[in-house]
Design an enzyme around this catalytic site. Structure first.
Site, PDB file in Angstrom:
ATOM      1  N   ILE A  36       0.826  -1.216   0.000  1.00  0.00           N
ATOM      2  CA  ILE A  36       0.000   0.000   0.000  1.00  0.00           C
ATOM      3  C   ILE A  36       0.861   1.267   0.000  1.00  0.00           C
ATOM      4  O   ILE A  36       0.382   2.336  -0.398  1.00  0.00           O
ATOM      5  CB  ILE A  36      -0.963  -0.030   1.217  1.00  0.00           C
ATOM      6  CG1 ILE A  36      -2.191   0.837   0.983  1.00  0.00           C
ATOM      7  CG2 ILE A  36      -0.251   0.341   2.512  1.00  0.00           C
ATOM      8  CD1 ILE A  36      -3.300   0.607   1.988  1.00  0.00           C
ATOM      9  N   GLU A 101       6.498  -4.726  11.085  1.00  0.00           N
ATOM     10  CA  GLU A 101       5.286  -3.998  11.489  1.00  0.00           C
ATOM     11  C   GLU A 101       4.062  -4.899  11.492  1.00  0.00           C
ATOM     12  O   GLU A 101       3.180  -4.747  12.335  1.00  0.00           O
ATOM     13  CB  GLU A 101       5.065  -2.803  10.566  1.00  0.00           C
ATOM     14  CG  GLU A 101       6.116  -1.712  10.776  1.00  0.00           C
ATOM     15  CD  GLU A 101       5.995  -0.576   9.773  1.00  0.00           C
ATOM     16  OE1 GLU A 101       5.071  -0.599   8.932  1.00  0.00           O
ATOM     17  OE2 GLU A 101       6.844   0.322   9.838  1.00  0.00           O
ATOM     18  N   VAL A 102       3.970  -5.785  10.522  1.00  0.00           N
ATOM     19  CA  VAL A 102       2.799  -6.666  10.429  1.00  0.00           C
ATOM     20  C   VAL A 102       3.238  -8.091  10.785  1.00  0.00           C
ATOM     21  O   VAL A 102       4.086  -8.670  10.092  1.00  0.00           O
ATOM     22  CB  VAL A 102       2.191  -6.634   9.009  1.00  0.00           C
ATOM     23  CG1 VAL A 102       0.976  -7.560   8.940  1.00  0.00           C
ATOM     24  CG2 VAL A 102       1.790  -5.212   8.629  1.00  0.00           C
ATOM     25  N   HIS A 106       5.781 -11.993   5.547  1.00  0.00           N
ATOM     26  CA  HIS A 106       5.662 -11.433   4.202  1.00  0.00           C
ATOM     27  C   HIS A 106       7.048 -11.210   3.643  1.00  0.00           C
ATOM     28  O   HIS A 106       7.960 -10.809   4.353  1.00  0.00           O
ATOM     29  CB  HIS A 106       4.854 -10.129   4.189  1.00  0.00           C
ATOM     30  CG  HIS A 106       5.252  -9.128   5.215  1.00  0.00           C
ATOM     31  ND1 HIS A 106       4.927  -9.265   6.549  1.00  0.00           N
ATOM     32  CD2 HIS A 106       5.964  -7.970   5.119  1.00  0.00           C
ATOM     33  CE1 HIS A 106       5.410  -8.242   7.224  1.00  0.00           C
ATOM     34  NE2 HIS A 106       6.054  -7.438   6.389  1.00  0.00           N
ATOM     35  N   MET A 107       7.178 -11.500   2.365  1.00  0.00           N
ATOM     36  CA  MET A 107       8.415 -11.225   1.646  1.00  0.00           C
ATOM     37  C   MET A 107       8.162  -9.985   0.797  1.00  0.00           C
ATOM     38  O   MET A 107       7.211  -9.952   0.009  1.00  0.00           O
ATOM     39  CB  MET A 107       8.784 -12.419   0.758  1.00  0.00           C
ATOM     40  CG  MET A 107      10.200 -12.399   0.279  1.00  0.00           C
ATOM     41  SD  MET A 107      11.414 -12.623   1.608  1.00  0.00           S
ATOM     42  CE  MET A 107      11.296 -14.379   1.918  1.00  0.00           C
TER      43      MET A 107
HETATM   44  P1  AMP Z   1       7.035  -4.773   7.579  1.00  0.00           P
HETATM   45  O1  AMP Z   1       7.565  -3.507   8.190  1.00  0.00           O
HETATM   46  O2  AMP Z   1       8.109  -5.624   6.974  1.00  0.00           O
HETATM   47  O3  AMP Z   1       6.161  -5.524   8.558  1.00  0.00           O
HETATM   48  O4  AMP Z   1       6.146  -4.328   6.350  1.00  0.00           O
HETATM   49  C1  AMP Z   1       4.768  -4.181   6.382  1.00  0.00           C
HETATM   50  C2  AMP Z   1       4.366  -3.662   5.022  1.00  0.00           C
HETATM   51  O5  AMP Z   1       2.966  -3.811   4.891  1.00  0.00           O
HETATM   52  C3  AMP Z   1       4.672  -2.174   4.794  1.00  0.00           C
HETATM   53  O6  AMP Z   1       5.508  -2.063   3.639  1.00  0.00           O
HETATM   54  C4  AMP Z   1       3.294  -1.556   4.564  1.00  0.00           C
HETATM   55  O7  AMP Z   1       3.303  -0.518   3.618  1.00  0.00           O
HETATM   56  C5  AMP Z   1       2.481  -2.752   4.110  1.00  0.00           C
HETATM   57  N1  AMP Z   1       1.042  -2.683   4.335  1.00  0.00           N
HETATM   58  C6  AMP Z   1       0.398  -2.339   5.476  1.00  0.00           C
HETATM   59  N2  AMP Z   1      -0.919  -2.426   5.313  1.00  0.00           N
HETATM   60  C7  AMP Z   1      -1.130  -2.835   4.037  1.00  0.00           C
HETATM   61  C8  AMP Z   1      -2.288  -3.101   3.257  1.00  0.00           C
HETATM   62  N3  AMP Z   1      -3.533  -2.967   3.745  1.00  0.00           N
HETATM   63  N4  AMP Z   1      -2.132  -3.495   1.967  1.00  0.00           N
HETATM   64  C9  AMP Z   1      -0.885  -3.635   1.448  1.00  0.00           C
HETATM   65  N5  AMP Z   1       0.240  -3.395   2.141  1.00  0.00           N
HETATM   66  C10 AMP Z   1       0.129  -2.995   3.410  1.00  0.00           C
END
Ligand code: AMP
Length: 122
Positions: A36, A101-102, A106-107
Site C-alpha cells: 500500500i 510492522e505486520v 511477508h516477503m
Molecule cells: P514490515 O515492516 O516488513 O512488517 O512491512 C509491512 C508492510 O505492509 C509495509 O511495507 C506496509 O506498507 C504494508 N502494508 C500495510 N498495510 C497494508 C495493506 N492494507 N495493503 C498492502 N500493504 C500494506
C-alpha cells in the site's frame, strides 16, 4: 522471544477478505499483492495463507508443500513483473530488530529501478 501470531493482523484480515488488496498472484498456499506504500516502482508482498508470524516460524511449522508454494510464488511474481533481467531485492523483516510492522510473514519483492545500498545507516 518469537513474534506471537495475532489473527487480527492486517494480512490475516486481507486473507479473510475483510479488507481489499491489489492481488498480483494467488496460489493454493500463498497470496501476492501490491504494497500500500510502495518503496520502489515495483513493491509486492508475498504471504503464505497459513498463520505464520515470521520466516523462522514458517520454516519451523509449515508443511513442505506450503514452503515450496511460497518460494515458487515469489519466483512467479519476479517473472510475471519482469524483474529477473535487471534484478530485484527480496526482504523479510522479523521481530523487533527486523522492524517488522505486520506480524504475518511477508516477503517484500522490490524492483523496477536501482534500489541503492541495502541498508541506510543512521
Ligand atoms: P514490515 O515492516 O516488513 O512488517 O512491512 C509491512 C508492510 O505492509 C509495509 O511495507 C506496509 O506498507 C504494508 N502494508 C500495510 N498495510 C497494508 C495493506 N492494507 N495493503 C498492502 N500493504 C500494506
Amino acid at each position: 522471544m518469537p513474534t506471537p501470531y495475532d489473527p487480527q493482523n492486517i494480512f490475516a484480515r486481507i486473507l479473510r477478505g475483510e479488507i481489499p488488496n491489489k492481488t498480483v498472484l494467488e496460489t493454493e498456499h500463498s497470496l501476492a499483492f501490491h504494497d500500500i506504500a510502495p518503496q520502489a516502482p515495483v513493491h509486492v508482498l508475498v504471504i503464505p495463507k497459513g498463520p505464520y508470524a515470521s520466516f523462522d516460524h514458517f520454516i519451523e511449522k509449515a508443511a513442505p508443500a506450503e514452503i515450496a508454494d511460497f518460494n515458487r510464488a515469489i519466483m512467479q511474481v519476479i517473472a510475471d513483473l519482469g524483474l529477473a533481467e535487471m534484478g530485484y531485492r527480496i526482504i523479510s523483516n522479523a521481530g523487533v530488530h527486523g522492524h517488522q510492522e505486520v506480524p504475518h510473514l511477508h516477503m517484500h519483492v522490490l524492483g523496477g529501478a536501482p534500489l541503492g545500498p541495502m541498508l541506510q545507516r543512521s
